[in-house]
Structures are given as C-alpha cells and as structure tokens.
Scaffold this active site. Structure first.
Site, PDB file in Angstrom:
ATOM      1  N   ASP A 176       0.827  -1.205   0.000  1.00  0.00           N
ATOM      2  CA  ASP A 176       0.000   0.000   0.000  1.00  0.00           C
ATOM      3  C   ASP A 176       0.860   1.255   0.000  1.00  0.00           C
ATOM      4  O   ASP A 176       1.752   1.418   0.837  1.00  0.00           O
ATOM      5  CB  ASP A 176      -0.925   0.006   1.214  1.00  0.00           C
ATOM      6  CG  ASP A 176      -1.926   1.134   1.146  1.00  0.00           C
ATOM      7  OD1 ASP A 176      -2.879   1.028   0.356  1.00  0.00           O
ATOM      8  OD2 ASP A 176      -1.735   2.141   1.856  1.00  0.00           O
ATOM      9  N   ARG A 177       0.577   2.151  -0.920  1.00  0.00           N
ATOM     10  CA  ARG A 177       1.379   3.348  -1.087  1.00  0.00           C
ATOM     11  C   ARG A 177       1.186   4.329   0.054  1.00  0.00           C
ATOM     12  O   ARG A 177       2.145   4.860   0.612  1.00  0.00           O
ATOM     13  CB  ARG A 177       1.031   4.059  -2.417  1.00  0.00           C
ATOM     14  CG  ARG A 177       1.573   3.373  -3.659  1.00  0.00           C
ATOM     15  CD  ARG A 177       1.000   2.001  -3.935  1.00  0.00           C
ATOM     16  NE  ARG A 177      -0.457   2.003  -3.996  1.00  0.00           N
ATOM     17  CZ  ARG A 177      -1.208   0.919  -3.833  1.00  0.00           C
ATOM     18  NH1 ARG A 177      -0.659  -0.251  -3.570  1.00  0.00           N
ATOM     19  NH2 ARG A 177      -2.535   0.979  -3.903  1.00  0.00           N
TER      20      ARG A 177
ATOM     21  N   CYS B 269      -2.912   5.462 -10.089  1.00  0.00           N
ATOM     22  CA  CYS B 269      -2.919   5.575  -8.627  1.00  0.00           C
ATOM     23  C   CYS B 269      -2.319   6.925  -8.287  1.00  0.00           C
ATOM     24  O   CYS B 269      -1.182   7.210  -8.669  1.00  0.00           O
ATOM     25  CB  CYS B 269      -2.114   4.459  -7.967  1.00  0.00           C
ATOM     26  SG  CYS B 269      -1.963   4.636  -6.178  1.00  0.00           S
ATOM     27  N   ASN B 270      -3.078   7.762  -7.618  1.00  0.00           N
ATOM     28  CA  ASN B 270      -2.565   9.079  -7.253  1.00  0.00           C
ATOM     29  C   ASN B 270      -1.410   8.981  -6.264  1.00  0.00           C
ATOM     30  O   ASN B 270      -0.383   9.631  -6.425  1.00  0.00           O
ATOM     31  CB  ASN B 270      -3.691   9.932  -6.663  1.00  0.00           C
ATOM     32  CG  ASN B 270      -4.673  10.408  -7.706  1.00  0.00           C
ATOM     33  OD1 ASN B 270      -4.480  11.444  -8.336  1.00  0.00           O
ATOM     34  ND2 ASN B 270      -5.736   9.656  -7.917  1.00  0.00           N
TER      35      ASN B 270
ATOM     36  N   ALA C 143       0.685   6.675  -5.829  1.00  0.00           N
ATOM     37  CA  ALA C 143       1.892   6.119  -6.451  1.00  0.00           C
ATOM     38  C   ALA C 143       2.741   7.190  -7.114  1.00  0.00           C
ATOM     39  O   ALA C 143       3.927   6.966  -7.389  1.00  0.00           O
ATOM     40  CB  ALA C 143       1.515   5.043  -7.463  1.00  0.00           C
TER      41      ALA C 143
ATOM     42  N   LYS D 149     -12.275  -0.332  -1.052  1.00  0.00           N
ATOM     43  CA  LYS D 149     -11.220  -1.355  -1.115  1.00  0.00           C
ATOM     44  C   LYS D 149     -11.619  -2.632  -0.373  1.00  0.00           C
ATOM     45  O   LYS D 149     -11.361  -3.739  -0.852  1.00  0.00           O
ATOM     46  CB  LYS D 149      -9.908  -0.798  -0.540  1.00  0.00           C
ATOM     47  CG  LYS D 149      -9.217   0.223  -1.443  1.00  0.00           C
ATOM     48  CD  LYS D 149      -7.891   0.669  -0.856  1.00  0.00           C
ATOM     49  CE  LYS D 149      -7.170   1.689  -1.730  1.00  0.00           C
ATOM     50  NZ  LYS D 149      -6.620   1.109  -2.965  1.00  0.00           N
TER      51      LYS D 149
ATOM     52  N   CYS E 143      -7.716  10.623  -5.586  1.00  0.00           N
ATOM     53  CA  CYS E 143      -7.580   9.180  -5.358  1.00  0.00           C
ATOM     54  C   CYS E 143      -8.457   8.486  -6.384  1.00  0.00           C
ATOM     55  O   CYS E 143      -9.606   8.901  -6.612  1.00  0.00           O
ATOM     56  CB  CYS E 143      -8.019   8.812  -3.934  1.00  0.00           C
ATOM     57  SG  CYS E 143      -8.004   7.025  -3.623  1.00  0.00           S
TER      58      CYS E 143
END
Length: 249
Positions: free
Chosen positions: A57-58, A93-94, A96, A177, A207
C-alpha cells in the site's frame, strides 16, 4: 507470446500500470473503452493492463517508512514493461505518484503525470476557480502530491480538515477497497463539506477510488476535478494519435 513477437503484432500501444486498487483500474478501463469512438472491434485502442494488486500500500508507506516499500515493485514493473516498448505509461494511482521520479528514472518512456495533467484542466472545467480543494488518501494529503501543481497554476490550495480526511479514508479503504462498494451518501457528503464548509470553488478527486465513486454516484452538482477521468481522455487522445502515426507510416 514473447516480447519480440508482440512488438511485431502490436507496434503502437501503451501500458496501464494498475491494481492500486483493482476496482479503480477496472473503472479506468471501462471509461477508456466507453469513450473511445468505435464502430467495430478494431477501433478500440491497443494497450496492456498490468493489474499488480500485490504492490504494498502506497499511503501506508508514505505515512510510515517502516512499512513495506512499494518502490521496488513499481520500478520493476516499469523495467519489465519497457522491454515491450510501449509509447507511454499511464499510472492509475494518485498516491503512487509519490514514487514518480524513481519510476521515470528507470525508463526513457514517458509516464503520464496524472496530478499535473488534472490540475492543468481546471482552467477549462471552471475558469473562475480560485480556491481549489483536495481530497484523497492520508498519504497523498500529507506529502502534498498535488500541492505544487495547484500552487504553480495560481490557485489557493484548500486542504481537508482532519474530520474530512478520516471520512475520506473510511470511504476509500472500508467501503471501496474492503467491501467493493461505493457509499454515494458518504461521497456526496465529502464534496458538500469541501464546497460549503471549506468554501472551495472546485474539488480535486485525488484518489482513483474517489474517481470510481464519481463514476458510480455522479448525481450531484458539485464542481470537481476527476483526475482519473481526465487521464482517460488524455490516454484516448494520445492512443488515437499513435494509430494515426501508424497509418501515416
């Protein structure tokens, strides 16, 4: 099919780096195909989707560097896909984008910068906007992935309150999620608080799970900047240009 054979059959394509999360990636692909002008199978764009769901998870790592670092996985995906020579990468993915520089250093192939491209669209979405609000994961908010681009474009950045951050986190991680569902009421309440309480002129959905919420619950009148939706349109524009290049050659 090996890389050489793939290149011979699909010369002009792009790679989508997804799986962060998978439902948001599915939303991107769904919108990409829906918006691409088509009359037959061959009109759709050529692309590869990498749904690397097991990347750590980022946001968790951004908030705590003792957590597992997603950088090696992200960079390895870039290196592997670069062997196939896509025209460009799309990073779905923001959070990321915190690792964007490390990823771009690993390849000569351009990686579209979703936050940068999204903020540049505000002047078209709402030309009168001055106060730009931002909602996203706690990691994205903390490290300011969007801050530079908002301020460089002359806008005043309006951050969410701690209450809004926690409510956003609940929607992203517990509803979307974890449960795989969008709570429209929660999503609309976030926008309402940013517009009415924080006095924002427009709200950035920072997001891709929020972009999924927008896709499934668009029945509101709040002005938004949907980063994933914008990158979908950018992907189509660039993908169609690749096809024209192929025809011309």
């Amino acid at each position: 099919m090996d890389g050489e054979r793939m290149l011979s059959t699909m010369q002009k394509f792009f790679t989508v780096l997804g799986g962060m999360g998978s439902l948001a990636t599915e939303s991107y692909v769904r919108l990409l195909n829906k918006r691409t002008p088509t009359k037959k199978d061959q009109d759709y764009l050529d692309y590869i989707v990498v749904n690397h769901a097991t990347i750590p998870d980022r946001s968790t790592y951004i908030l705590d560097h003792n957590a597992e670092d997603p950088t090696p996985s992200l960079v390895e995906d870039i290196k592997q896909q670069s062997l196939l020579k896509p025209a460009f990468f799309v990073l779905i993915c923001n959070s990321a984008h915190y690792f964007y520089d490390d990823m771009q250093k690993a390849t000569d192939i351009p990686i579209l910068h979703m936050p940068k491209i999204a903020i540049e669209e505000i002047k078209h979405i709402k030309p009168t906007a001055k106060r730009v609000g931002l909602i996203g994961t706690p990691g994205t908010i903390k490290v300011g992935i969007y801050n530079k681009f908002i301020e460089e474009n002359g806008y005043e950045l309006i951050k969410p309150t701690q209450e809004i951050i926690e409510a956003t986190e609940d929607l992203i991680f517990n509803d979307i999620k974890k449960k795989g569902q969008v709570d429209a009421a929660k999503y609309h309440a976030l926008l309402q608080q940013m517009i009415e309480q924080q006095k924002c002129d427009i709200v950035v959905l920072g997001c891709t799970e929020l972009s999924l919420a927008q896709e499934q619950a668009p029945d509101h009148n709040y002005p938004i900047v949907d980063a994933q939706s914008i990158i979908v349109d950018k992907s189509i524009k660039m993908g169609l240009a690749l096809r024209q290049t192929t025809i011309d050659n």
